[in-house]
Design an enzyme around this catalytic site. Structure first.
Site, PDB file in Angstrom:
ATOM      1  N   HIS A   1     -18.009   3.830   0.805  1.00  9.84           N
ATOM      2  CA  HIS A   1     -17.213   2.860   0.044  1.00  9.84           C
ATOM      3  C   HIS A   1     -17.667   1.461   0.380  1.00  9.84           C
ATOM      4  O   HIS A   1     -18.099   1.176   1.496  1.00  9.84           O
ATOM      5  CB  HIS A   1     -15.706   3.022   0.314  1.00  9.84           C
TER       6      HIS A   1
ATOM      7  N   GLN B   1     -16.083   2.332  10.501  1.00 10.91           N
ATOM      8  CA  GLN B   1     -15.751   3.190   9.362  1.00 10.91           C
ATOM      9  C   GLN B   1     -14.619   4.139   9.731  1.00 10.91           C
ATOM     10  O   GLN B   1     -14.690   4.831  10.753  1.00 10.91           O
ATOM     11  CB  GLN B   1     -16.988   3.999   8.935  1.00 10.91           C
TER      12      GLN B   1
ATOM     13  N   ASP C   1      -7.348  -1.839  -2.088  1.00  7.40           N
ATOM     14  CA  ASP C   1      -7.142  -1.356  -0.717  1.00  7.40           C
ATOM     15  C   ASP C   1      -5.644  -1.387  -0.389  1.00  7.40           C
ATOM     16  O   ASP C   1      -4.941  -2.337  -0.724  1.00  7.40           O
ATOM     17  CB  ASP C   1      -7.924  -2.236   0.269  1.00  7.40           C
TER      18      ASP C   1
HETATM   19  P1  AMP Z   1     -13.252   1.591   6.465  1.00  4.62           P
HETATM   20  O1  AMP Z   1     -12.556   1.151   7.720  1.00  4.62           O
HETATM   21  O2  AMP Z   1     -14.415   0.744   6.078  1.00  4.62           O
HETATM   22  O3  AMP Z   1     -13.577   3.063   6.488  1.00  4.62           O
HETATM   23  O4  AMP Z   1     -12.210   1.327   5.296  1.00  4.62           O
HETATM   24  C1  AMP Z   1     -11.273   2.231   4.835  1.00  4.62           C
HETATM   25  C2  AMP Z   1     -10.315   1.445   3.997  1.00  4.62           C
HETATM   26  O5  AMP Z   1      -9.613   2.337   3.178  1.00  4.62           O
HETATM   27  C3  AMP Z   1      -9.275   0.644   4.797  1.00  4.62           C
HETATM   28  O6  AMP Z   1      -9.378  -0.730   4.447  1.00  4.62           O
HETATM   29  C4  AMP Z   1      -7.944   1.258   4.350  1.00  4.62           C
HETATM   30  O7  AMP Z   1      -6.921   0.291   4.231  1.00  4.62           O
HETATM   31  C5  AMP Z   1      -8.315   1.852   3.012  1.00  4.62           C
HETATM   32  N1  AMP Z   1      -7.516   2.997   2.580  1.00  4.62           N
HETATM   33  C6  AMP Z   1      -7.224   4.115   3.283  1.00  4.62           C
HETATM   34  N2  AMP Z   1      -6.497   4.966   2.533  1.00  4.62           N
HETATM   35  C7  AMP Z   1      -6.331   4.370   1.317  1.00  4.62           C
HETATM   36  C8  AMP Z   1      -5.683   4.732   0.105  1.00  4.62           C
HETATM   37  N3  AMP Z   1      -5.031   5.904  -0.013  1.00  4.62           N
HETATM   38  N4  AMP Z   1      -5.711   3.864  -0.936  1.00  4.62           N
HETATM   39  C9  AMP Z   1      -6.344   2.669  -0.820  1.00  4.62           C
HETATM   40  N5  AMP Z   1      -6.994   2.277   0.296  1.00  4.62           N
HETATM   41  C10 AMP Z   1      -6.986   3.109   1.348  1.00  4.62           C
END
Ligand code: AMP
Ligand code: ZN
Length: 112
Positions: free
Chosen positions: A98, A92, A29
């Site tokens: 994910h 989300q 992440d």
């Molecule tokens: P959610 O809030 O459950 O949808 O989680 C989305 C997650 O994706 C968050 O923890 C972000 O930090 C992570 N995220 C967003 N863009 C990227 C990226 N390009 N690479 C790695 N993690 C990401």
């Protein structure tokens, strides 16, 4: 489709990948909330757990077997947490299924 996790799975945008196979990809992440924080996503675009059904849900079992392998490799023998956020109330922010895997510290419960 303009989906950031589809692009990461396809290798079209960079990520810090720790595992990939035919069905799923695991990468760290960008904004870690614990000493170990990675995400596991299916290669198939499924927008969230609310879109799982009998036809597409087998990948979730596979993802959990990958999580068991990766957490063992990373030495998370004291435990870890798997989190799925679904929809607006669930927090989300990326519309591609994910699972967060968090470990390396004691995690509070219940979450906020
Ligand atoms: P959610 O809030 O459950 O949808 O989680 C989305 C997650 O994706 C968050 O923890 C972000 O930090 C992570 N995220 C967003 N863009 C990227 C990226 N390009 N690479 C790695 N993690 C990401
Ligand atoms: Zn996607």
């Amino acid at each position: 489709m303009d989906c950031i996790f589809c692009k990461i799975a396809a290798g079209e945008i960079p990520s810090n990948k720790l595992y990939e196979d035919d069905l799923c990809v695991a990468f760290y992440d960008l904004s870690p909330q614990a000493p170990v924080h990675f995400l596991v996503v299916p290669r198939e675009h499924i927008s969230g757990t609310d879109k799982l059904n009998d036809q597409n849900c087998a990948v979730v079992g596979h993802i959990f077997s990958v999580i068991a392998k990766l957490t063992a490799q990373l030495g998370l023998d004291k435990g870890y947490r798997v989190v799925n956020n679904c929809g607006e109330d669930g927090g989300q922010t990326v519309g591609h299924l994910h699972f967060h895997v968090l470990g390396g510290r004691t995690l509070a419960w219940p979450p906020g």
